[in-house]
Motif scaffolding. Structure first.
Motif, PDB file in Angstrom:
ATOM      1  N   VAL A  69      14.227  -9.744   0.100  1.00 23.47           N
ATOM      2  CA  VAL A  69      12.822  -9.575   0.456  1.00 23.47           C
ATOM      3  C   VAL A  69      12.656  -8.116   0.479  1.00 23.47           C
ATOM      4  CG1 VAL A  69      11.271  -9.825   2.361  1.00 23.47           C
ATOM      5  CG2 VAL A  69      12.904 -11.685   1.757  1.00 23.47           C
ATOM      6  N   SER A  70      11.595  -7.714  -0.167  1.00 18.77           N
ATOM      7  CA  SER A  70      11.250  -6.209  -0.478  1.00 18.77           C
ATOM      8  C   SER A  70      10.089  -5.955   0.151  1.00 18.77           C
ATOM      9  CB  SER A  70      11.209  -6.075  -1.870  1.00 18.77           C
ATOM     10  OG  SER A  70      10.944  -4.668  -2.104  1.00 18.77           O
ATOM     11  N   MET A  71      10.109  -5.019   0.935  1.00 24.13           N
ATOM     12  CA  MET A  71       8.727  -4.295   1.622  1.00 24.13           C
ATOM     13  C   MET A  71       7.893  -5.359   2.202  1.00 24.13           C
ATOM     14  SD  MET A  71       6.374  -1.150   0.501  1.00 24.13           S
ATOM     15  CE  MET A  71       7.274  -0.958  -1.018  1.00 24.13           C
ATOM     16  N   GLN A  72       8.193  -6.419   3.143  1.00 20.43           N
ATOM     17  CA  GLN A  72       7.476  -7.224   3.743  1.00 20.43           C
ATOM     18  C   GLN A  72       6.685  -6.769   4.877  1.00 20.43           C
ATOM     19  OE1 GLN A  72       9.481 -10.703   5.273  1.00 20.43           O
ATOM     20  NE2 GLN A  72       7.670 -11.733   5.796  1.00 20.43           N
ATOM     21  N   PHE A  73       5.489  -6.426   4.969  1.00 19.06           N
ATOM     22  CA  PHE A  73       4.919  -5.736   6.052  1.00 19.06           C
ATOM     23  C   PHE A  73       4.482  -6.871   7.188  1.00 19.06           C
ATOM     24  CE2 PHE A  73       3.528  -3.311   2.303  1.00 19.06           C
ATOM     25  CZ  PHE A  73       3.992  -1.960   2.906  1.00 19.06           C
ATOM     26  N   LEU A  74       4.789  -6.461   8.271  1.00 14.58           N
ATOM     27  CA  LEU A  74       4.322  -7.148   9.727  1.00 14.58           C
ATOM     28  C   LEU A  74       3.220  -6.967  10.091  1.00 14.58           C
ATOM     29  CD1 LEU A  74       8.043  -6.606  11.004  1.00 14.58           C
ATOM     30  CD2 LEU A  74       7.275  -8.302   9.535  1.00 14.58           C
ATOM     31  N   GLY A  75       2.475  -7.479   9.566  1.00  8.95           N
ATOM     32  CA  GLY A  75       0.900  -7.127  10.077  1.00  8.95           C
ATOM     33  C   GLY A  75      -0.092  -8.089   9.282  1.00  8.95           C
ATOM     34  N   ASP A  76      -1.603  -8.558   9.562  1.00  7.42           N
ATOM     35  CA  ASP A  76      -2.151  -9.380   8.672  1.00  7.42           C
ATOM     36  C   ASP A  76      -2.646  -8.315   7.502  1.00  7.42           C
ATOM     37  OD1 ASP A  76      -5.292  -8.087   9.327  1.00  7.42           O
ATOM     38  OD2 ASP A  76      -4.287  -7.949  10.989  1.00  7.42           O
ATOM     39  N   GLU A  77      -2.913  -9.132   6.616  1.00  3.89           N
ATOM     40  CA  GLU A  77      -3.117  -8.576   5.259  1.00  3.89           C
ATOM     41  C   GLU A  77      -4.257  -7.779   5.149  1.00  3.89           C
ATOM     42  OE1 GLU A  77      -3.886 -10.388   0.682  1.00  3.89           O
ATOM     43  OE2 GLU A  77      -2.950 -11.648   2.364  1.00  3.89           O
ATOM     44  N   GLU A  78      -5.433  -8.012   5.965  1.00  2.95           N
ATOM     45  CA  GLU A  78      -6.417  -7.102   5.831  1.00  2.95           C
ATOM     46  C   GLU A  78      -6.343  -5.651   6.417  1.00  2.95           C
ATOM     47  OE1 GLU A  78     -10.099  -5.626   4.455  1.00  2.95           O
ATOM     48  OE2 GLU A  78      -8.939  -7.499   3.972  1.00  2.95           O
ATOM     49  N   THR A  79      -5.562  -5.751   7.734  1.00  2.27           N
ATOM     50  CA  THR A  79      -5.095  -4.605   8.144  1.00  2.27           C
ATOM     51  C   THR A  79      -4.318  -3.730   7.420  1.00  2.27           C
ATOM     52  OG1 THR A  79      -5.573  -5.674  10.458  1.00  2.27           O
ATOM     53  CG2 THR A  79      -4.168  -3.453  10.403  1.00  2.27           C
ATOM     54  N   VAL A  80      -3.277  -4.325   6.902  1.00  2.00           N
ATOM     55  CA  VAL A  80      -2.188  -3.682   5.968  1.00  2.00           C
ATOM     56  C   VAL A  80      -3.131  -3.134   4.732  1.00  2.00           C
ATOM     57  CG1 VAL A  80      -0.137  -3.833   4.300  1.00  2.00           C
ATOM     58  CG2 VAL A  80      -0.269  -4.862   6.712  1.00  2.00           C
ATOM     59  N   LYS A  81      -3.781  -3.694   4.181  1.00  2.42           N
ATOM     60  CA  LYS A  81      -4.593  -3.346   2.814  1.00  2.42           C
ATOM     61  C   LYS A  81      -5.351  -1.974   3.145  1.00  2.42           C
ATOM     62  CE  LYS A  81      -8.121  -4.720  -0.287  1.00  2.42           C
ATOM     63  NZ  LYS A  81      -9.127  -5.615  -0.773  1.00  2.42           N
ATOM     64  N   LYS A  82      -6.283  -2.182   4.411  1.00  2.00           N
ATOM     65  CA  LYS A  82      -7.003  -0.893   4.972  1.00  2.00           C
ATOM     66  C   LYS A  82      -5.980   0.204   5.129  1.00  2.00           C
ATOM     67  CE  LYS A  82     -10.816  -3.076   6.707  1.00  2.00           C
ATOM     68  NZ  LYS A  82     -11.712  -3.916   7.850  1.00  2.00           N
ATOM     69  N   ALA A  83      -4.930   0.004   5.717  1.00  2.00           N
ATOM     70  CA  ALA A  83      -4.019   1.028   6.216  1.00  2.00           C
ATOM     71  C   ALA A  83      -3.490   1.671   4.818  1.00  2.00           C
ATOM     72  CB  ALA A  83      -2.947   0.686   7.048  1.00  2.00           C
ATOM     73  N   ILE A  84      -3.113   1.187   3.868  1.00  2.00           N
ATOM     74  CA  ILE A  84      -2.707   1.267   2.692  1.00  2.00           C
ATOM     75  C   ILE A  84      -3.602   2.336   1.913  1.00  2.00           C
ATOM     76  CG2 ILE A  84      -2.090   0.941   0.292  1.00  2.00           C
ATOM     77  CD1 ILE A  84      -0.565  -1.290   1.360  1.00  2.00           C
ATOM     78  N   GLU A  85      -4.968   1.981   1.932  1.00  2.00           N
ATOM     79  CA  GLU A  85      -6.109   2.598   1.279  1.00  2.00           C
ATOM     80  C   GLU A  85      -6.356   3.730   1.999  1.00  2.00           C
ATOM     81  OE1 GLU A  85      -9.254  -0.515   1.504  1.00  2.00           O
ATOM     82  OE2 GLU A  85      -8.487  -1.416  -0.351  1.00  2.00           O
ATOM     83  N   SER A  86      -6.166   4.023   3.324  1.00  2.00           N
ATOM     84  CA  SER A  86      -6.232   5.174   4.153  1.00  2.00           C
ATOM     85  C   SER A  86      -5.335   6.091   3.695  1.00  2.00           C
ATOM     86  CB  SER A  86      -6.258   5.020   5.564  1.00  2.00           C
ATOM     87  OG  SER A  86      -6.173   5.873   6.367  1.00  2.00           O
ATOM     88  N   VAL A  87      -4.025   5.744   3.455  1.00  2.00           N
ATOM     89  CA  VAL A  87      -2.776   6.574   3.043  1.00  2.00           C
ATOM     90  C   VAL A  87      -3.222   7.254   1.682  1.00  2.00           C
ATOM     91  CG1 VAL A  87      -0.374   6.937   2.545  1.00  2.00           C
ATOM     92  CG2 VAL A  87      -1.207   5.869   4.621  1.00  2.00           C
ATOM     93  N   ALA A  88      -3.789   6.343   0.693  1.00  2.00           N
ATOM     94  CA  ALA A  88      -4.043   6.703  -0.512  1.00  2.00           C
ATOM     95  C   ALA A  88      -5.131   7.746  -0.647  1.00  2.00           C
ATOM     96  CB  ALA A  88      -4.394   5.416  -1.387  1.00  2.00           C
ATOM     97  N   ALA A  89      -6.139   7.580   0.320  1.00  2.00           N
ATOM     98  CA  ALA A  89      -7.004   8.582   0.339  1.00  2.00           C
ATOM     99  C   ALA A  89      -6.859   9.986   1.063  1.00  2.00           C
ATOM    100  CB  ALA A  89      -8.341   8.014   1.128  1.00  2.00           C
ATOM    101  N   GLN A  90      -5.762  10.089   1.574  1.00  2.00           N
ATOM    102  CA  GLN A  90      -5.472  11.225   2.148  1.00  2.00           C
ATOM    103  C   GLN A  90      -5.517  12.305   1.401  1.00  2.00           C
ATOM    104  OE1 GLN A  90      -1.714  10.868   4.506  1.00  2.00           O
ATOM    105  NE2 GLN A  90      -2.822   9.601   6.158  1.00  2.00           N
ATOM    106  N   GLY A  91      -5.971  13.571   1.535  1.00  2.00           N
ATOM    107  CA  GLY A  91      -6.093  14.566   0.607  1.00  2.00           C
ATOM    108  C   GLY A  91      -7.027  14.556  -0.516  1.00  2.00           C
ATOM    109  N   LYS A  92      -7.800  13.394  -0.616  1.00  2.00           N
ATOM    110  CA  LYS A  92      -8.960  13.328  -1.614  1.00  2.00           C
ATOM    111  C   LYS A  92     -10.141  14.228  -0.932  1.00  2.00           C
ATOM    112  CE  LYS A  92      -6.986   9.292  -4.055  1.00  2.00           C
ATOM    113  NZ  LYS A  92      -7.266   8.208  -4.288  1.00  2.00           N
ATOM    114  N   ALA A  93     -10.591  14.897  -1.763  1.00  2.00           N
ATOM    115  CA  ALA A  93     -12.167  15.293  -1.374  1.00  2.00           C
ATOM    116  C   ALA A  93     -13.124  14.258  -0.944  1.00  2.00           C
ATOM    117  CB  ALA A  93     -12.775  16.171  -2.492  1.00  2.00           C
ATOM    118  N   LYS A  94     -13.708  14.410   0.204  1.00  5.85           N
ATOM    119  CA  LYS A  94     -14.964  13.713   0.591  1.00  5.85           C
ATOM    120  C   LYS A  94     -16.201  13.972  -0.060  1.00  5.85           C
ATOM    121  CE  LYS A  94     -12.617  13.008   5.135  1.00  5.85           C
ATOM    122  NZ  LYS A  94     -12.660  12.818   6.412  1.00  5.85           N
ATOM    123  N   LYS A  95     -17.013  12.854  -0.507  1.00  5.43           N
ATOM    124  CA  LYS A  95     -18.128  12.963  -1.252  1.00  5.43           C
ATOM    125  C   LYS A  95     -19.253  13.043  -0.330  1.00  5.43           C
ATOM    126  CE  LYS A  95     -15.907  10.767  -5.336  1.00  5.43           C
ATOM    127  NZ  LYS A  95     -16.163   9.948  -6.367  1.00  5.43           N
TER     128      LYS A  95
END
Length: 128
Positions: free
Chosen positions: A102-128
């Motif tokens: 089993v690889s990288m099974q997140f312990l959280g609801d899917e929507e929360t995990v998705k938002k958190a991943i998107e938040s990390v991906a957006a770090q360092g990007k210029a705000k529009k």
């Protein structure tokens, strides 16, 4: 690695004030992080798992990405697209050869995990 050398003055027991030259990296690439964390994985964590212990690792995202890259045999390009969410634990189940079952099974609801991943991906990007 970018290294900054700072001359500082310190007092050593029984000595006069002496200049101390300290060299610390001012940043750490993923490559350097992997070079630092994988020996710990191999020398400390794996032997504990071989002894039957269940291991919890709490670490900075880049350190975790190094371990994920190793466990999942990801390419440099693949790991650069891996955005581990802050504060959401994930589980690996490994076989007897320490390969993921089993690889990288997140312990959280899917929507929360998705938002958190998107938040990390957006770090360092210029705000529009």
């Amino acid at each position: 690695a970018v290294v900054s050398t700072q001359s500082t003055w310190g007092r050593m027991p029984g000595m006069l004030m002496v200049p101390l030259m300290l060299s610390f990296p001012s940043c750490e690439s993923l490559k350097l992080t992997i070079e630092r964390t994988l020996p710990y994985w191999d020398d400390v964590i794996v032997p504990q798992m071989k002894a039957g212990k269940r291991i919890l690792i709490a670490a900075h995202g880049n350190s975790l990405r190094g371990i994920v890259k190793h466990l999942d045999s990801l390419s440099d390009e693949q790991i650069m697209g891996c955005n581990l969410p802050t504060g959401i634990p994930f589980v690996y189940e490994l076989d007897k050869d320490f390969k993921p079952v089993v690889s990288m099974q997140f312990l959280g609801d899917e929507e929360t995990v998705k938002k958190a991943i998107e938040s990390v991906a957006a770090q360092g990007k210029a705000k529009k």
